[in-house]
Design an enzyme around this catalytic site. Sequence first.
Site, PDB file in Angstrom:
ATOM      1  N   GLU A   1     -26.176   7.085  18.014  1.00 36.51           N
ATOM      2  CA  GLU A   1     -26.699   8.260  18.701  1.00 36.51           C
ATOM      3  C   GLU A   1     -26.257   8.329  20.162  1.00 36.51           C
ATOM      4  O   GLU A   1     -26.302   9.394  20.780  1.00 36.51           O
ATOM      5  CB  GLU A   1     -28.221   8.311  18.604  1.00 36.51           C
ATOM      6  CG  GLU A   1     -28.945   7.217  19.355  1.00 36.51           C
ATOM      7  CD  GLU A   1     -30.464   7.325  19.233  1.00 36.51           C
ATOM      8  OE1 GLU A   1     -30.993   8.433  19.380  1.00 36.51           O
ATOM      9  OE2 GLU A   1     -31.102   6.285  18.967  1.00 36.51           O
TER      10      GLU A   1
ATOM     11  N   LYS B   1      -8.678 -11.040   5.345  1.00 38.49           N
ATOM     12  CA  LYS B   1      -9.143 -11.221   6.725  1.00 38.49           C
ATOM     13  C   LYS B   1     -10.571 -10.726   6.896  1.00 38.49           C
ATOM     14  O   LYS B   1     -11.429 -11.400   7.487  1.00 38.49           O
ATOM     15  CB  LYS B   1      -8.176 -10.487   7.670  1.00 38.49           C
ATOM     16  CG  LYS B   1      -8.503 -10.528   9.145  1.00 38.49           C
ATOM     17  CD  LYS B   1      -9.327  -9.362   9.634  1.00 38.49           C
ATOM     18  CE  LYS B   1      -8.877  -7.990   9.250  1.00 38.49           C
ATOM     19  NZ  LYS B   1      -7.884  -7.349  10.093  1.00 38.49           N
TER      20      LYS B   1
ATOM     21  N   ASP C   1       5.460  -0.420   7.551  1.00 33.93           N
ATOM     22  CA  ASP C   1       5.795  -1.334   8.647  1.00 33.93           C
ATOM     23  C   ASP C   1       7.288  -1.573   8.806  1.00 33.93           C
ATOM     24  O   ASP C   1       7.741  -1.923   9.894  1.00 33.93           O
ATOM     25  CB  ASP C   1       5.108  -2.686   8.438  1.00 33.93           C
ATOM     26  CG  ASP C   1       3.616  -2.641   8.733  1.00 33.93           C
ATOM     27  OD1 ASP C   1       3.064  -1.524   8.840  1.00 33.93           O
ATOM     28  OD2 ASP C   1       2.998  -3.714   8.846  1.00 33.93           O
TER      29      ASP C   1
ATOM     30  N   THR D   1       0.915  -6.937   1.925  1.00 33.34           N
ATOM     31  CA  THR D   1       0.279  -7.706   2.994  1.00 33.34           C
ATOM     32  C   THR D   1      -1.203  -7.398   3.109  1.00 33.34           C
ATOM     33  O   THR D   1      -2.034  -8.306   3.155  1.00 33.34           O
ATOM     34  CB  THR D   1       0.981  -7.428   4.336  1.00 33.34           C
ATOM     35  OG1 THR D   1       2.331  -7.884   4.252  1.00 33.34           O
ATOM     36  CG2 THR D   1       0.283  -8.150   5.474  1.00 33.34           C
ATOM     37  N   CYS D   2      -1.554  -6.120   3.156  1.00 35.86           N
ATOM     38  CA  CYS D   2      -2.956  -5.742   3.386  1.00 35.86           C
ATOM     39  C   CYS D   2      -3.896  -6.364   2.368  1.00 35.86           C
ATOM     40  O   CYS D   2      -4.902  -6.967   2.712  1.00 35.86           O
ATOM     41  CB  CYS D   2      -3.096  -4.224   3.368  1.00 35.86           C
ATOM     42  SG  CYS D   2      -4.804  -3.676   3.558  1.00 35.86           S
TER      43      CYS D   2
ATOM     44  N   HIS E   1     -32.000   8.365  15.074  1.00 33.37           N
ATOM     45  CA  HIS E   1     -32.767   7.413  15.877  1.00 33.37           C
ATOM     46  C   HIS E   1     -33.638   6.506  15.003  1.00 33.37           C
ATOM     47  O   HIS E   1     -34.233   6.982  14.040  1.00 33.37           O
ATOM     48  CB  HIS E   1     -33.653   8.176  16.864  1.00 33.37           C
ATOM     49  CG  HIS E   1     -34.389   7.293  17.800  1.00 33.37           C
ATOM     50  ND1 HIS E   1     -33.776   6.677  18.876  1.00 33.37           N
ATOM     51  CD2 HIS E   1     -35.687   6.892  17.810  1.00 33.37           C
ATOM     52  CE1 HIS E   1     -34.674   5.946  19.517  1.00 33.37           C
ATOM     53  NE2 HIS E   1     -35.840   6.059  18.894  1.00 33.37           N
TER      54      HIS E   1
ATOM     55  N   CYS F   1      -5.432  -7.353   5.711  1.00 32.67           N
ATOM     56  CA  CYS F   1      -6.716  -6.710   6.003  1.00 32.67           C
ATOM     57  C   CYS F   1      -7.856  -7.180   5.117  1.00 32.67           C
ATOM     58  O   CYS F   1      -8.945  -7.501   5.595  1.00 32.67           O
ATOM     59  CB  CYS F   1      -6.604  -5.192   5.852  1.00 32.67           C
ATOM     60  SG  CYS F   1      -5.020  -4.485   6.250  1.00 32.67           S
TER      61      CYS F   1
ATOM     62  N   THR G   1      -2.231   0.056   7.630  1.00 29.90           N
ATOM     63  CA  THR G   1      -2.237   0.355   6.196  1.00 29.90           C
ATOM     64  C   THR G   1      -2.514   1.832   5.894  1.00 29.90           C
ATOM     65  O   THR G   1      -1.784   2.452   5.122  1.00 29.90           O
ATOM     66  CB  THR G   1      -3.250  -0.538   5.466  1.00 29.90           C
ATOM     67  OG1 THR G   1      -2.821  -1.901   5.591  1.00 29.90           O
ATOM     68  CG2 THR G   1      -3.353  -0.185   3.997  1.00 29.90           C
TER      69      THR G   1
ATOM     70  N   SER H   1       0.816  -1.217   0.000  1.00 34.15           N
ATOM     71  CA  SER H   1       0.000   0.000   0.000  1.00 34.15           C
ATOM     72  C   SER H   1       0.847   1.263   0.000  1.00 34.15           C
ATOM     73  O   SER H   1       0.627   2.187  -0.789  1.00 34.15           O
ATOM     74  CB  SER H   1      -0.932  -0.002   1.217  1.00 34.15           C
ATOM     75  OG  SER H   1      -1.789  -1.121   1.186  1.00 34.15           O
TER      76      SER H   1
ATOM     77  N   ARG I   1      -0.267 -14.102  27.203  1.00 31.52           N
ATOM     78  CA  ARG I   1       0.572 -13.924  28.392  1.00 31.52           C
ATOM     79  C   ARG I   1      -0.040 -13.014  29.452  1.00 31.52           C
ATOM     80  O   ARG I   1       0.157 -13.224  30.640  1.00 31.52           O
ATOM     81  CB  ARG I   1       1.933 -13.338  27.991  1.00 31.52           C
ATOM     82  CG  ARG I   1       2.799 -14.283  27.199  1.00 31.52           C
ATOM     83  CD  ARG I   1       4.139 -13.636  26.882  1.00 31.52           C
ATOM     84  NE  ARG I   1       3.971 -12.405  26.093  1.00 31.52           N
ATOM     85  CZ  ARG I   1       4.953 -11.546  25.857  1.00 31.52           C
ATOM     86  NH1 ARG I   1       6.151 -11.750  26.373  1.00 31.52           N
ATOM     87  NH2 ARG I   1       4.739 -10.477  25.118  1.00 31.52           N
TER      88      ARG I   1
ATOM     89  N   GLU J   1      -8.940 -11.624  16.056  1.00 35.93           N
ATOM     90  CA  GLU J   1      -9.719 -11.669  14.815  1.00 35.93           C
ATOM     91  C   GLU J   1      -9.861 -13.101  14.300  1.00 35.93           C
ATOM     92  O   GLU J   1     -10.968 -13.546  13.956  1.00 35.93           O
ATOM     93  CB  GLU J   1      -9.073 -10.770  13.763  1.00 35.93           C
ATOM     94  CG  GLU J   1      -9.253  -9.290  14.077  1.00 35.93           C
ATOM     95  CD  GLU J   1      -8.423  -8.364  13.205  1.00 35.93           C
ATOM     96  OE1 GLU J   1      -8.693  -7.144  13.233  1.00 35.93           O
ATOM     97  OE2 GLU J   1      -7.507  -8.831  12.497  1.00 35.93           O
TER      98      GLU J   1
ATOM     99  N   GLY K   1      14.346  -6.818  -4.820  1.00 37.98           N
ATOM    100  CA  GLY K   1      15.205  -5.643  -4.891  1.00 37.98           C
ATOM    101  C   GLY K   1      16.118  -5.537  -3.687  1.00 37.98           C
ATOM    102  O   GLY K   1      15.729  -5.876  -2.569  1.00 37.98           O
TER     103      GLY K   1
ATOM    104  N   ARG L   1      -3.230  -5.648  24.301  1.00 45.12           N
ATOM    105  CA  ARG L   1      -2.365  -4.732  25.055  1.00 45.12           C
ATOM    106  C   ARG L   1      -2.211  -3.412  24.293  1.00 45.12           C
ATOM    107  O   ARG L   1      -2.063  -3.393  23.090  1.00 45.12           O
ATOM    108  CB  ARG L   1      -0.986  -5.369  25.259  1.00 45.12           C
ATOM    109  CG  ARG L   1       0.007  -4.519  26.029  1.00 45.12           C
ATOM    110  CD  ARG L   1       1.250  -5.333  26.370  1.00 45.12           C
ATOM    111  NE  ARG L   1       1.917  -5.825  25.166  1.00 45.12           N
ATOM    112  CZ  ARG L   1       2.859  -5.148  24.511  1.00 45.12           C
ATOM    113  NH1 ARG L   1       3.210  -3.944  24.917  1.00 45.12           N
ATOM    114  NH2 ARG L   1       3.433  -5.663  23.442  1.00 45.12           N
TER     115      ARG L   1
ATOM    116  N   TYR M   1      -4.344  -7.823  17.435  1.00 43.26           N
ATOM    117  CA  TYR M   1      -5.372  -7.778  16.390  1.00 43.26           C
ATOM    118  C   TYR M   1      -5.597  -9.154  15.767  1.00 43.26           C
ATOM    119  O   TYR M   1      -6.718  -9.661  15.705  1.00 43.26           O
ATOM    120  CB  TYR M   1      -4.918  -6.870  15.241  1.00 43.26           C
ATOM    121  CG  TYR M   1      -4.891  -5.392  15.451  1.00 43.26           C
ATOM    122  CD1 TYR M   1      -5.860  -4.583  14.871  1.00 43.26           C
ATOM    123  CD2 TYR M   1      -3.873  -4.780  16.168  1.00 43.26           C
ATOM    124  CE1 TYR M   1      -5.810  -3.206  15.012  1.00 43.26           C
ATOM    125  CE2 TYR M   1      -3.821  -3.403  16.320  1.00 43.26           C
ATOM    126  CZ  TYR M   1      -4.801  -2.624  15.732  1.00 43.26           C
ATOM    127  OH  TYR M   1      -4.755  -1.257  15.870  1.00 43.26           O
TER     128      TYR M   1
ATOM    129  N   ALA N   1      -9.277  -0.133  14.127  1.00 38.17           N
ATOM    130  CA  ALA N   1     -10.334  -1.102  14.414  1.00 38.17           C
ATOM    131  C   ALA N   1      -9.744  -2.494  14.554  1.00 38.17           C
ATOM    132  O   ALA N   1      -8.796  -2.850  13.863  1.00 38.17           O
ATOM    133  CB  ALA N   1     -11.386  -1.090  13.310  1.00 38.17           C
TER     134      ALA N   1
END
Length: 490
Positions: free
Chosen positions: A468, A72, A329, A63-64, A463, A69, A337, A26, A225, A208, A137, A231, A204, A367
Site C-alpha cells: 500500500e 536458485k 542470451d 539454464t533457467c 491494509h 532461476c 528468461t 526457455s 570491484r 543471491e 547441433g 551495477r 544477480y 528481480a
Amino acid sequence: MDSRKMLSEDQVANFDFDLFVIGGGSGGVRASRFSANFGAKVAICELPYHPISSEKQGGFGGTCVIRGCVPKKILVYGGSYGGDLEDARNFGWELSEKIDFNWKKLLQKKTDEITRLNGVYKRLLSSAGVKTFEGEGKIIGPNEVEVTQIDGTKLTYTAKHILIATGSRAQRLNIPGQELGITSDEALSLEEIPKRVIVNGAGYIAVEFASIWRGMGSEVHLVYRKDLPLRGFDEEMRAVVAKNLEGRGIILHPGTNLTQLTKTEDGIKVITDHGEELMADTVLFATGRAPNSKRLNLEAVGVEVDKIGAIKVDEYSRTNVPSIWAIGDVTNRMNLTPVALMEGSYFANTVFGNKPSKPDYSNIPCAVFCIPPLSCVGLSEEQAVEKAKGDVLIFTSSFNPMKNTISGRQEKTVMKLVVDAATDKVLGASMCGPDAPEIMQGIAIALKCGATKAQFDTTVGIHPSAAEEFVTMRSVTRRIPVGTTPKTNL
C-alpha cells in the site's frame, strides 16, 4: 489460417523442416511450440540432460530450469528459513538454540524438481508435435543443420529457417588458480555446504548466492570491484541492498579484485589486489556469462557475432544470413528468461504467424532474489535524469515492516517512484524488501499502461500491507531539475 501456406509447396517440399531450433531452453522451446501451433513442421535439438552444463551436457529446459532461476529460487527459499527461524522466537515459537540444517535433503529435493521439469519440457514439445533430438547441433549451411547424437553418429537435416537459442554459460575469472573456484552451475550441486565462502562478483548471481549461503549459516565474503553491488540498478537501491547484506552478516569487500587462488591444507587461500589473504572452503566466480556460440560453426556460414561472441540480430531477431535467426542470451540483448520467452513468441509470430513483431524491451520488470529481494521496473533515477527533457520527481518511502517490529530485525523496506514532472507519468519503480518481486509484477502492468502518479494516488491501498505504500507516497522526496545530477538520501 495455416501459415505454412505462406511457403510455396515447392519450398516446403525441398526442406526436411520449416524450422530447426538449436537449443532447448526457455526461448527455444517457446519458439518451437508456438511455430508448431501455427502449422510449421518443427525440430529442436538439445544436449543430453545434466545439472552441470558443459560443451556436451545441457538438457531441455535450459539454464533457467536446470541450473539457473528455478533451482536458485529453491535454494533462496531454503536460505530464507534461517532468518525466519530467528524471527519466529519473538512471535512466540519456542525453538531450541541449535537447529540442524540438512543440505543433502534440500539438494535432493532440488534435483528431483529440475528432473521433473526437464520431463515436462520434453512433453510440451511432444504434445505440440515438435520433433526432438538429443545431441549437439551446429550449422553447416544457410539451411542445413548437423546433429551429433550421444553415440557419436551424425544426422543432417535441412530447414527453411534455423533458429539459434543456445543461451550463455558461466565464466571463471582468468587468474592463477582459477580451477580451484566454481561457477553457479557447480554451486547448485555441491555435495556439502561450505562453512567458509568467498563470492567474487556483484551481479544477480553473486548477491543471491551470498544470501543463500549466509542464510544457511556459512561465513560469506562478497568481493567486488565497484563501490556498490548490482551495477546498472538504481544507485539508491544498490546502497539499500549492500546495507541489508551486511545486516545479515555478509562481509563486503568493495573496490577489490581477486588475484590468485592457492590450495592449502586449511582450504583455498585467496589473495586480493590489496594484499589481503582470505581462507575459504569454496570460491564462487560470479563474474559474468558468455554467449554459447563458439561451437555452432557460425563463421562457416557467415553469421556475424560481436567481440564477445554474441550473435548480431535485427529488431526481429534475424541475423545477417536471412534464413538464420537467434534469440535469448546468445544475442546478449536483455538476458532474462521472460525476455527470451517474449523473443521466442515474437519470432513465431513474425516467421509463421503472418504477424511481424518486434520485441518491446521497455518497462520489463526484474528481480534480484537476494534476502530480502530487490525488484524494479522502468527507469532508475539515474536513467530518468539522463533521458529527461524536464524535471524529474522522486518519491521514496523507507519503513520498518510490521513483521520486523515484532521480530526485532533491524531491516527497512525501501520503495521508490520516479515521475516525469511535466506529464505526471510514472517512469520507474523500485522496491527492496520482502515480497518485492510479487508486488513489482503488478506495478509493471501499471507502467506498461502508462499510469500517472495521480492514478497511483487515487488507488485504494490494501491494509495492512507493504504494497500500500506505493499508493500513499504523497510528498516529493526531491525534485531534480533538468540537466543536473541525481543526489540520493542514502
